[in-house]
Scaffold this active site. Structure first.
Site, PDB file in Angstrom:
ATOM      1  CB  SER A 124      -1.902  10.253  -0.272  1.00  0.00           C
ATOM      2  OG  SER A 124      -0.835   9.894   0.565  1.00  0.00           O
ATOM      3  CD  GLU A 126       4.383   9.575   0.826  1.00  0.00           C
ATOM      4  OE1 GLU A 126       5.576   9.449   0.542  1.00  0.00           O
ATOM      5  OE2 GLU A 126       3.888   9.175   1.894  1.00  0.00           O
ATOM      6  CE1 TYR A 148       0.538   6.783  -4.131  1.00  0.00           C
ATOM      7  CE2 TYR A 148       1.292   8.082  -2.269  1.00  0.00           C
ATOM      8  CZ  TYR A 148       0.321   7.327  -2.878  1.00  0.00           C
ATOM      9  OH  TYR A 148      -0.892   7.127  -2.236  1.00  0.00           O
TER      10      TYR A 148
HETATM   11  P1  NAP Z   1      -3.688  -0.887  -3.022  1.00  0.00           P
HETATM   12  O1  NAP Z   1      -4.025  -1.970  -2.046  1.00  0.00           O
HETATM   13  O2  NAP Z   1      -2.309  -0.802  -3.558  1.00  0.00           O
HETATM   14  O3  NAP Z   1      -4.712  -1.011  -4.244  1.00  0.00           O
HETATM   15  C1  NAP Z   1      -4.510  -0.324  -5.452  1.00  0.00           C
HETATM   16  C2  NAP Z   1      -5.580  -0.727  -6.443  1.00  0.00           C
HETATM   17  O4  NAP Z   1      -5.388  -0.003  -7.674  1.00  0.00           O
HETATM   18  C3  NAP Z   1      -5.582  -2.228  -6.816  1.00  0.00           C
HETATM   19  O5  NAP Z   1      -6.911  -2.670  -6.893  1.00  0.00           O
HETATM   20  C4  NAP Z   1      -4.947  -2.216  -8.211  1.00  0.00           C
HETATM   21  O6  NAP Z   1      -5.361  -3.303  -9.013  1.00  0.00           O
HETATM   22  C5  NAP Z   1      -5.531  -0.910  -8.763  1.00  0.00           C
HETATM   23  N1  NAP Z   1      -4.823  -0.405  -9.946  1.00  0.00           N
HETATM   24  C6  NAP Z   1      -3.528  -0.053 -10.018  1.00  0.00           C
HETATM   25  N2  NAP Z   1      -3.245   0.365 -11.254  1.00  0.00           N
HETATM   26  C7  NAP Z   1      -4.390   0.284 -11.995  1.00  0.00           C
HETATM   27  C8  NAP Z   1      -4.731   0.559 -13.350  1.00  0.00           C
HETATM   28  N3  NAP Z   1      -3.839   1.013 -14.223  1.00  0.00           N
HETATM   29  N4  NAP Z   1      -6.008   0.363 -13.758  1.00  0.00           N
HETATM   30  C9  NAP Z   1      -6.914  -0.127 -12.889  1.00  0.00           C
HETATM   31  N5  NAP Z   1      -6.658  -0.417 -11.593  1.00  0.00           N
HETATM   32  C10 NAP Z   1      -5.406  -0.226 -11.160  1.00  0.00           C
HETATM   33  O7  NAP Z   1      -4.038   0.534  -2.381  1.00  0.00           O
HETATM   34  P2  NAP Z   1      -4.947   0.915  -1.097  1.00  0.00           P
HETATM   35  O8  NAP Z   1      -4.093   0.890   0.107  1.00  0.00           O
HETATM   36  O9  NAP Z   1      -6.218   0.168  -1.145  1.00  0.00           O
HETATM   37  O10 NAP Z   1      -5.217   2.465  -1.377  1.00  0.00           O
HETATM   38  C11 NAP Z   1      -6.326   2.878  -2.179  1.00  0.00           C
HETATM   39  C12 NAP Z   1      -6.051   4.280  -2.704  1.00  0.00           C
HETATM   40  O11 NAP Z   1      -5.872   5.182  -1.611  1.00  0.00           O
HETATM   41  C13 NAP Z   1      -4.800   4.415  -3.561  1.00  0.00           C
HETATM   42  O12 NAP Z   1      -5.074   5.389  -4.548  1.00  0.00           O
HETATM   43  C14 NAP Z   1      -3.748   4.929  -2.594  1.00  0.00           C
HETATM   44  O13 NAP Z   1      -2.754   5.628  -3.282  1.00  0.00           O
HETATM   45  C15 NAP Z   1      -4.608   5.829  -1.728  1.00  0.00           C
HETATM   46  N6  NAP Z   1      -4.160   6.023  -0.345  1.00  0.00           N
HETATM   47  C16 NAP Z   1      -3.908   4.946   0.438  1.00  0.00           C
HETATM   48  C17 NAP Z   1      -3.542   5.149   1.759  1.00  0.00           C
HETATM   49  C18 NAP Z   1      -3.262   3.991   2.675  1.00  0.00           C
HETATM   50  O14 NAP Z   1      -2.670   4.219   3.733  1.00  0.00           O
HETATM   51  N7  NAP Z   1      -3.702   2.789   2.349  1.00  0.00           N
HETATM   52  C19 NAP Z   1      -3.443   6.457   2.265  1.00  0.00           C
HETATM   53  C20 NAP Z   1      -3.741   7.526   1.431  1.00  0.00           C
HETATM   54  C21 NAP Z   1      -4.110   7.310   0.124  1.00  0.00           C
HETATM   55  P3  NAP Z   1      -4.532  -4.703  -9.086  1.00  0.00           P
HETATM   56  O15 NAP Z   1      -5.137  -5.561  -8.005  1.00  0.00           O
HETATM   57  O16 NAP Z   1      -4.827  -5.162 -10.457  1.00  0.00           O
HETATM   58  O17 NAP Z   1      -3.092  -4.392  -8.830  1.00  0.00           O
HETATM   59  N1  GDD Z   2       7.610  -0.224   3.020  1.00  0.00           N
HETATM   60  C1  GDD Z   2       8.557  -0.173   3.962  1.00  0.00           C
HETATM   61  N2  GDD Z   2       9.381  -1.249   4.109  1.00  0.00           N
HETATM   62  N3  GDD Z   2       8.675   0.933   4.715  1.00  0.00           N
HETATM   63  C2  GDD Z   2       9.623   0.958   5.670  1.00  0.00           C
HETATM   64  C3  GDD Z   2      10.486  -0.123   5.890  1.00  0.00           C
HETATM   65  C4  GDD Z   2      10.375  -1.275   5.058  1.00  0.00           C
HETATM   66  O1  GDD Z   2      11.105  -2.254   5.185  1.00  0.00           O
HETATM   67  N4  GDD Z   2      11.310   0.197   6.914  1.00  0.00           N
HETATM   68  C5  GDD Z   2      10.981   1.421   7.326  1.00  0.00           C
HETATM   69  N5  GDD Z   2       9.968   1.889   6.573  1.00  0.00           N
HETATM   70  C6  GDD Z   2       9.346   3.233   6.703  1.00  0.00           C
HETATM   71  C7  GDD Z   2       9.322   4.004   5.379  1.00  0.00           C
HETATM   72  O2  GDD Z   2      10.596   4.587   5.116  1.00  0.00           O
HETATM   73  C8  GDD Z   2       8.236   5.019   5.704  1.00  0.00           C
HETATM   74  O3  GDD Z   2       8.789   6.129   6.356  1.00  0.00           O
HETATM   75  C9  GDD Z   2       7.305   4.276   6.665  1.00  0.00           C
HETATM   76  O4  GDD Z   2       8.009   3.102   7.074  1.00  0.00           O
HETATM   77  C10 GDD Z   2       5.965   3.856   6.055  1.00  0.00           C
HETATM   78  O5  GDD Z   2       6.202   3.184   4.826  1.00  0.00           O
HETATM   79  P1  GDD Z   2       5.039   2.427   4.029  1.00  0.00           P
HETATM   80  O6  GDD Z   2       4.344   1.474   4.923  1.00  0.00           O
HETATM   81  O7  GDD Z   2       5.641   1.909   2.762  1.00  0.00           O
HETATM   82  O8  GDD Z   2       3.955   3.577   3.745  1.00  0.00           O
HETATM   83  P2  GDD Z   2       4.123   5.081   3.188  1.00  0.00           P
HETATM   84  O9  GDD Z   2       3.900   6.002   4.341  1.00  0.00           O
HETATM   85  O10 GDD Z   2       5.363   5.239   2.403  1.00  0.00           O
HETATM   86  O11 GDD Z   2       2.916   5.171   2.162  1.00  0.00           O
HETATM   87  C11 GDD Z   2       1.607   4.681   2.498  1.00  0.00           C
HETATM   88  O12 GDD Z   2       0.864   5.703   3.098  1.00  0.00           O
HETATM   89  C12 GDD Z   2       0.570   6.815   2.245  1.00  0.00           C
HETATM   90  C13 GDD Z   2      -0.212   7.823   3.091  1.00  0.00           C
HETATM   91  O13 GDD Z   2       0.654   8.643   3.796  1.00  0.00           O
HETATM   92  C14 GDD Z   2       0.968   4.155   1.220  1.00  0.00           C
HETATM   93  O14 GDD Z   2      -0.222   3.492   1.539  1.00  0.00           O
HETATM   94  C15 GDD Z   2       0.637   5.297   0.265  1.00  0.00           C
HETATM   95  O15 GDD Z   2      -0.111   4.793  -0.842  1.00  0.00           O
HETATM   96  C16 GDD Z   2      -0.203   6.315   1.043  1.00  0.00           C
HETATM   97  O16 GDD Z   2      -0.566   7.386   0.209  1.00  0.00           O
END
Ligand code: NAP
Ligand code: GDD
Length: 327
Positions: A124, A126, A148
């Site tokens: 990520s 992050e 995280y």
């Molecule tokens: P998500 O919607 O939160 O999905 C997370 C998945 O992990 C769900 O299927 C959840 O299952 C499963 N999980 C959590 N804990 C588990 C455990 N102990 N054993 C088995 N399964 C478990 O996340 P996403 O947005 O699809 O992201 C996918 C991956 O990419 C994550 O690793 C996230 O950190 C990473 N990532 C995401 C982003 C982004 O912007 N979306 C960016 C960079 C990296 P349940 O349905 O049972 O909860």
């Molecule tokens: N969730 C949330 N809720 N975020 C808020 C809000 C609110 O009400 N208001 C402002 N924000 C700001 C957060 O402070 C952050 O700076 C930004 O919006 C994005 O927040 P999120 O959408 O929660 O995503 P994230 O950037 O913290 O994390 C996501 O992206 C990562 C990749 O950079 C997640 O998907 C992580 O799993 C992923 O790794």
């Protein structure tokens, strides 16, 4: 021979998109799901008949070894994690167990069962946290700003370590934020588009957010899962940044989303300091030159289109829910 893929986190946003993508490529797609008293398979409901689901858990090493021994996949995509940043301050140890040590459990299973399995780790942006340079690329050093982010840094380096120590074909995809109508509603983009739809349809009045000035590099999840697959099709394993190269603020999201349905966001949005994070990442913007050059990957959906797509999907869903309620 039909190729087999195993996806952990198949019930999540990326899992659903990746499963659909791999089915389209002719893969036999297996998914790891954890046991719950109520199933939460909504995101993969339309694919369910074509998927093979297995119970296992990132916390349980033996369950993962057994699963990989039974399935014998050619490719493993490790998408499962505790992925919501604010929860990682409330549950730092559990986040470390899932998001950090869970990766080692997956890699250990691959190492023990079959080192020819190709492995993808969901890393990520992050990890860049308090950014050292802009834009961030594969050489940028990490400064994670949440439990995280710290756990993801561990997951990244253990993936590199298994590649270097055991010659596992292990790739770390450093993905910047990617969104879609399947995004969880606690993440800011979906929280906004869900609220816009509900406000437009008269069932909500206010939207309370935290930091409106935070900037992210937001892309479309459907584009990003293709990059995951491309990484595992190369001759050599490597790490890649996946990003659009553009950054926008939360405020811009709000303006565009409300504007799309002819609402004035100033009449509905409030900012509450309680939603600020103990340590914020103010800005992220990725440089995906390496992925563009080697993987021939590029994002297809631009920022304004992404906002509109998510607002329209939420409008449709809320309308359906209201119609069902009144029936
Ligand atoms: P998500 O919607 O939160 O999905 C997370 C998945 O992990 C769900 O299927 C959840 O299952 C499963 N999980 C959590 N804990 C588990 C455990 N102990 N054993 C088995 N399964 C478990 O996340 P996403 O947005 O699809 O992201 C996918 C991956 O990419 C994550 O690793 C996230 O950190 C990473 N990532 C995401 C982003 C982004 O912007 N979306 C960016 C960079 C990296 P349940 O349905 O049972 O909860
Ligand atoms: N969730 C949330 N809720 N975020 C808020 C809000 C609110 O009400 N208001 C402002 N924000 C700001 C957060 O402070 C952050 O700076 C930004 O919006 C994005 O927040 P999120 O959408 O929660 O995503 P994230 O950037 O913290 O994390 C996501 O992206 C990562 C990749 O950079 C997640 O998907 C992580 O799993 C992923 O790794």
């Amino acid at each position: 021979m039909t190729r087999k893929a195993l996806i952990t986190g198949i019930t999540g946003q990326d899992g659903a998109f990746l499963a659909e993508f791999l089915l389209g490529k002719g893969y036999e797609v297996h998914g790891m799901v954890r046991r719950a008293s109520t199933e939460s398979f909504e995101r993969i409901a339309s694919l369910r008949d074509r998927l093979i689901l297995h119970q296992a858990d990132l916390l349980d090493q033996l369950s993962i070894i057994t699963l990989i021994s039974q399935v014998r996949p050619h490719e493993v995509y490790n998408l499962a994690a505790q992925s919501f940043v604010p929860t990682s301050w409330l549950q730092p140890l559990l986040t470390g167990e899932f998001t950090a040590l869970g990766v080692t459990r997956m890699l250990e299973a691959v190492r023990l069962v079959d080192r020819d399995i190709r492995f993808y780790q969901a890393s990520s942006s992050e990890m860049f946290g308090k950014v050292r340079q802009e834009p961030q690329n594969e050489q940028t050093s990490f400064w994670p700003r949440s439990p995280y982010g710290v756990a993801k840094v561990y997951g990244h380096w253990i993936t590199v370590n298994y590649r270097e120590s055991y010659n596992v074909f292990a790739c770390s995809g450093i993905l910047f934020n990617h969104e879609s109508p399947l995004r969880g509603k606690e993440f800011v983009t979906r929280k906004i588009t869900d609220a816009v739809a509900r406000i437009k349809l008269g069932v909500q009045d206010k939207l309370v957010l935290g930091n409106l000035e935070a900037m992210r590099d937001w892309g479309f999840a459907g584009d990003y899962v293709k990059a995951m697959w491309l990484m595992l099709q190369q001759d050599e394993p490597d790490d890649y940044v996946i990003a659009t190269g553009e950054k926008h603020s939360v405020r811009e999201w709000v303006e565009l989303a409300f504007g799309h349905v002819d609402l004035d966001w100033r009449e509905h949005v409030q900012s509450d300091p309680k939603l600020l994070r103990p340590a914020e990442i103010n800005t992220l913007r990725g440089d995906a030159t390496k992925a563009r050059t080697i993987l021939q990957w590029q994002p297809e959906v631009a920022f304004p289109e992404l906002v509109r797509m998510m607002v329209d999907a939420d409008l449709q869903r809320v309308r359906r829910e209201l119609a069902d309620r009144d029936r």
